[in-house]
Motif scaffolding. Structure first.
Motif, PDB file in Angstrom:
ATOM      1  N   VAL A  29      43.842 -17.718  29.611  1.00 43.25           N
ATOM      2  CA  VAL A  29      44.647 -17.041  30.625  1.00 43.25           C
ATOM      3  C   VAL A  29      43.714 -16.480  31.686  1.00 43.25           C
ATOM      4  CG1 VAL A  29      46.299 -15.196  31.076  1.00 43.25           C
ATOM      5  CG2 VAL A  29      46.383 -16.445  28.900  1.00 43.25           C
ATOM      6  N   ALA A  30      43.975 -16.799  32.949  1.00 49.24           N
ATOM      7  CA  ALA A  30      43.166 -16.280  34.049  1.00 49.24           C
ATOM      8  C   ALA A  30      43.753 -14.957  34.536  1.00 49.24           C
ATOM      9  CB  ALA A  30      43.124 -17.281  35.198  1.00 49.24           C
ATOM     10  N   VAL A  31      42.896 -13.937  34.652  1.00 46.64           N
ATOM     11  CA  VAL A  31      43.340 -12.620  35.126  1.00 46.64           C
ATOM     12  C   VAL A  31      42.328 -12.063  36.113  1.00 46.64           C
ATOM     13  CG1 VAL A  31      44.595 -12.092  33.005  1.00 46.64           C
ATOM     14  CG2 VAL A  31      42.212 -11.385  33.227  1.00 46.64           C
ATOM     15  N   ALA A  32      42.805 -11.197  36.999  1.00 42.47           N
ATOM     16  CA  ALA A  32      41.920 -10.462  37.900  1.00 42.47           C
ATOM     17  C   ALA A  32      41.337  -9.277  37.144  1.00 42.47           C
ATOM     18  CB  ALA A  32      42.686  -9.991  39.127  1.00 42.47           C
ATOM     19  N   PRO A  33      40.165  -8.774  37.552  1.00 46.23           N
ATOM     20  CA  PRO A  33      39.547  -7.661  36.824  1.00 46.23           C
ATOM     21  C   PRO A  33      40.467  -6.463  36.651  1.00 46.23           C
ATOM     22  CG  PRO A  33      37.992  -8.592  38.389  1.00 46.23           C
ATOM     23  CD  PRO A  33      39.310  -9.267  38.650  1.00 46.23           C
ATOM     24  N   GLY A  34      41.233  -6.130  37.683  1.00 44.82           N
ATOM     25  CA  GLY A  34      42.107  -4.975  37.593  1.00 44.82           C
ATOM     26  C   GLY A  34      43.312  -5.171  36.698  1.00 44.82           C
ATOM     27  N   ASP A  35      43.583  -6.423  36.313  1.00 45.68           N
ATOM     28  CA  ASP A  35      44.745  -6.730  35.469  1.00 45.68           C
ATOM     29  C   ASP A  35      44.372  -6.950  34.009  1.00 45.68           C
ATOM     30  OD1 ASP A  35      46.424  -6.634  37.672  1.00 45.68           O
ATOM     31  OD2 ASP A  35      46.153  -8.773  38.112  1.00 45.68           O
ATOM     32  N   ALA A  36      43.077  -6.908  33.682  1.00 46.66           N
ATOM     33  CA  ALA A  36      42.641  -7.224  32.326  1.00 46.66           C
ATOM     34  C   ALA A  36      43.189  -6.237  31.305  1.00 46.66           C
ATOM     35  CB  ALA A  36      41.111  -7.272  32.259  1.00 46.66           C
ATOM     36  N   GLY A  37      43.211  -4.954  31.645  1.00 49.78           N
ATOM     37  CA  GLY A  37      43.740  -3.952  30.720  1.00 49.78           C
ATOM     38  C   GLY A  37      45.202  -4.173  30.413  1.00 49.78           C
ATOM     39  N   ARG A  38      45.988  -4.457  31.447  1.00 50.98           N
ATOM     40  CA  ARG A  38      47.408  -4.711  31.238  1.00 50.98           C
ATOM     41  C   ARG A  38      47.620  -5.976  30.411  1.00 50.98           C
ATOM     42  NH1 ARG A  38      48.755  -3.948  35.918  1.00 50.98           N
ATOM     43  NH2 ARG A  38      48.781  -6.044  36.801  1.00 50.98           N
ATOM     44  N   ALA A  39      46.764  -6.977  30.620  1.00 49.96           N
ATOM     45  CA  ALA A  39      46.906  -8.222  29.869  1.00 49.96           C
ATOM     46  C   ALA A  39      46.714  -7.987  28.371  1.00 49.96           C
ATOM     47  CB  ALA A  39      45.897  -9.254  30.370  1.00 49.96           C
TER      48      ALA A  39
END
Length: 207
Positions: A29-39
């Motif tokens: 799954v590709a995520v932006a750094p700011g979205d990693a916690g939510r992921a």
């Protein structure tokens, strides 16, 4: 689940090579750094790996990283030995040398990551909702490390795996160690690597 943290859309890093060396039944799954916690809170009951898109992984990387993370009931995360790639095609050779020199001591780390780390779902559940306000992967891994420690869990170095970072995608701004309060951790990692013989086999290791 493997979360590939992409610094920007322009730099997709080594996602293709990562996919080739990751078991087909493991989602990427590709995520932006700011979205990693939510992921982390949206990926169900699976363990999670956070890895920068510019990291180049060796063969069998995920299985060995999982073994380190599950080496003890108190382990929350596992971080591989990480270096900056400066020679084409050298990653696998360096990984073999690290693996051969390893004592599988799994030394404890105060702060995990930040370039690649394996997170056990049981540990994530113990600390509650993962932090979602972190703007970088380094900030997220530091916050997770502190929460794990507060819960009596450990972060370990997977001292038999070497992951390097693609120099062609290495011109991204580095996180200042002073801002992340990791100066003491850098010294500890250097001592650990000396004990596990990694420093004696000709590698340029990032700590």
């Amino acid at each position: 689940v493997v979360c590939v943290v992409q610094e920007s859309r322009e730099r997709q890093g080594n996602s293709a090579g990562l996919a080739e060396r990751t078991p087909q039944d493991v989602p990427l799954v590709a995520v932006a750094p700011g979205d990693a916690g939510r992921a982390l809170s949206q990926l169900g009951e699976a363990d999670v790996v956070l890895i920068e898109s510019r990291c180049r992984v060796p063969s069998g990387w995920l299985e060995r990283l999982r073994t380190a993370a599950h080496s003890d009931a108190t382990v929350a995360s596992a971080t591989p030995v990480t270096g900056d790639g400066d020679r084409a095609g050298s990653g696998d050779r360096d990984d073999q040398r690290v693996a051969a020199a390893s004592s599988h001591a799994r030394p404890r780390l105060l702060i995990a990551g930040p370039h690649c780390l394996y997170l056990r779902r049981s540990a994530l559940e113990l600390i509650g909702r993962p932090p979602e306000g972190c703007g970088t992967l380094a900030e997220l891994t530091a916050e997770l490390s502190h929460r794990f420690a507060a819960g009596g869990l450990a972060n370990v170095l997977a001292d038999d795996i070497y992951v390097d970072r693609d120099p062609d995608h290495g011109d991204l701004p580095a996180e200042p160690l002073s801002e992340l309060d990791r100066a003491d951790e850098r010294g500890a990692l250097q001592r650990i690597l000396q004990l596990t013989s990694s420093a004696r086999i000709g590698l340029s290791v990032t700590v």
